[in-house]
Design an enzyme around this catalytic site. Structure first.
Site, mmCIF file in Angstrom:
data_model
loop_
_atom_site.group_PDB
_atom_site.id
_atom_site.type_symbol
_atom_site.label_atom_id
_atom_site.label_comp_id
_atom_site.label_asym_id
_atom_site.label_seq_id
_atom_site.Cartn_x
_atom_site.Cartn_y
_atom_site.Cartn_z
ATOM 1 N N LYS A 199 53.871 -36.444 -53.018
ATOM 2 C CA LYS A 199 53.080 -37.421 -53.375
ATOM 3 C C LYS A 199 52.762 -38.513 -52.590
ATOM 4 O O LYS A 199 53.612 -38.844 -51.684
ATOM 5 C CB LYS A 199 54.046 -38.500 -54.839
ATOM 6 C CG LYS A 199 53.133 -39.566 -55.224
ATOM 7 C CD LYS A 199 54.008 -40.195 -56.410
ATOM 8 C CE LYS A 199 53.225 -41.681 -56.723
ATOM 9 N NZ LYS A 199 54.021 -42.275 -57.611
ATOM 10 N N LYS A 252 50.222 -34.663 -55.701
ATOM 11 C CA LYS A 252 49.476 -35.971 -55.973
ATOM 12 C C LYS A 252 48.906 -36.863 -54.989
ATOM 13 O O LYS A 252 49.957 -37.075 -54.114
ATOM 14 C CB LYS A 252 50.227 -36.567 -56.886
ATOM 15 C CG LYS A 252 49.985 -38.053 -57.473
ATOM 16 C CD LYS A 252 50.888 -38.948 -58.187
ATOM 17 C CE LYS A 252 50.350 -40.309 -58.598
ATOM 18 N NZ LYS A 252 51.293 -40.865 -59.376
#
Ligand code: PBG
Length: 327
Positions: A199, A252
């Site tokens: 992320k 992400k």
């Protein structure tokens, strides 16, 4: 005009719709999509999010309707995020640990009505934190191990409510292992973990933070979310999350990180998922609203590219529209 001697003519495999269908390498179905939804406490609330046209924050009654509509389209997987009122936020994110909070209560109601749905949670402090950070804050620093205790308790409360997949989005070190241990100790060995594994500290989360009113109150998230310049580090995170017991590894955002999706897919045996985030959604919606892009073609192309890079499933705000479009 005589023709050239060209033995290999790739265009032969594109010459008709039937042949193109026959040789297509990547598919995109509703079964590959997970639909993120924003929850509000109370009744009869359906509040649009300005920077995410078509997406609303909804109270439980509206959410149940929306999920029913999605289930009828074959879309069965959902990830839920709570929009918590400011007066319930504190430095310990204590509201997130309460069994009677509206977030877990809504999950109970959804699983009761739609037991065949797949519900994924969000584990992080930011929706409940007065600091707006994913971890415990002390003297302006995010304290890792203290955060793990809170996240573990949050995960157990969510598993008890019936969430099928626990989704730690916080990027603390060791959180997958800590959560796995707490879930197993609590009797929830069947609760899966989808680790937000790679992320990044991304500018593309802006509209989401508007939706939850969860922007950090000071500083940024760069001491825990990853530097957009790094890819080897994603592999390191993946190896750790896998060893600690993750069932899925997520990348992400998705679009700027297709290379990372591919690399993880090639180095891990776990399913790789990708989060097509709020800013990616907003960009396409904005261009479409201006008439600058052909939305009905650009949207599926975007999702397909994420699948082609190697994602098994995609968390995307386009999920319902895509499901409607292929009916
Ligand atoms: C925070 C969290 C964020 C998103 C999901 N969980 C934002 C952040 O890290 O600040 C972003 C999702 C999106 O932009 O669609 N735990």
């Amino acid at each position: 005009m005589s023709s050239y001697q060209i033995t290999q003519r790739p265009r032969r495999n594109r010459k008709s719709a039937a042949i193109r269908d026959m040789v297509r390498e990547t598919t995109l179905g509703v079964e590959h999509l997970i639909y993120p939804m924003f929850l509000l406490d109370g009744q009869a609330k359906n509040v649009p999010i300005q920077s995410m046209p078509g997406i609303h924050r909804m109270s439980q009654d509206y959410i149940l309707h929306e999920i029913e509509a999605c289930m009828n389209l074959g879309l069965r997987s959902f990830v839920l995020f709570p929009a918590v009122e400011d007066h319930l936020k504190d430095c310990m994110a204590s509201y997130g640990l309460r069994e009677d909070n509206f977030y877990v209560q809504t999950a109970v109601a959804i699983k009761k009505r739609f037991p065949e749905s797949v519900l994924m949670s969000d584990v992080a402090m930011d929706p409940y934190s007065s600091d707006g950070h994913d971890g415990w804050v002390e003297n302006g620093e995010i304290v890792n191990d203290k955060t793990l205790e809170i996240l573990s308790q949050m995960a157990v409360v969510q598993a008890a409510a019936g969430f099928d997949i626990i989704g730690p989005s916080d990027m603390m070190d060791g959180r997958v292992g800590a959560i796995r241990e707490a879930l197993d100790a609590g009797g929830y060995s069947q609760a899966s973990i989808m680790a937000y594994c790679a992320k990044y500290a991304s500018a593309y989360y802006g509209p989401f933070r508007d939706a939850l009113d969860s922007a950090p109150k000071f500083g940024d998230k760069k001491t825990y979310q990853m530097d957009p310049a790094n890819a080897n580090e994603a592999i390191r995170e993946a190896e750790l999350d896998e060893a600690e017991g993750a069932d899925f590894l997520m990348v992400k955002p998705a679009l700027c990180y297709l290379d990372v999706i591919l690399r993880l897919q090639q180095t891990s045996t776990l399913p790789i998922t990708a989060y097509n985030v709020s800013g990616e959604y907003a960009m396409l919606k904005a261009a479409a609203a201006q008439g600058w892009i052909q939305y009905d073609r650009a949207m599926p192309e975007m999702l397909l590219s994420i699948r082609r890079a190697g994602a098994s499933a995609i968390l995307t705000y386009f999920a319902k529209e895509y499901a409607q479009s292929i009916r």
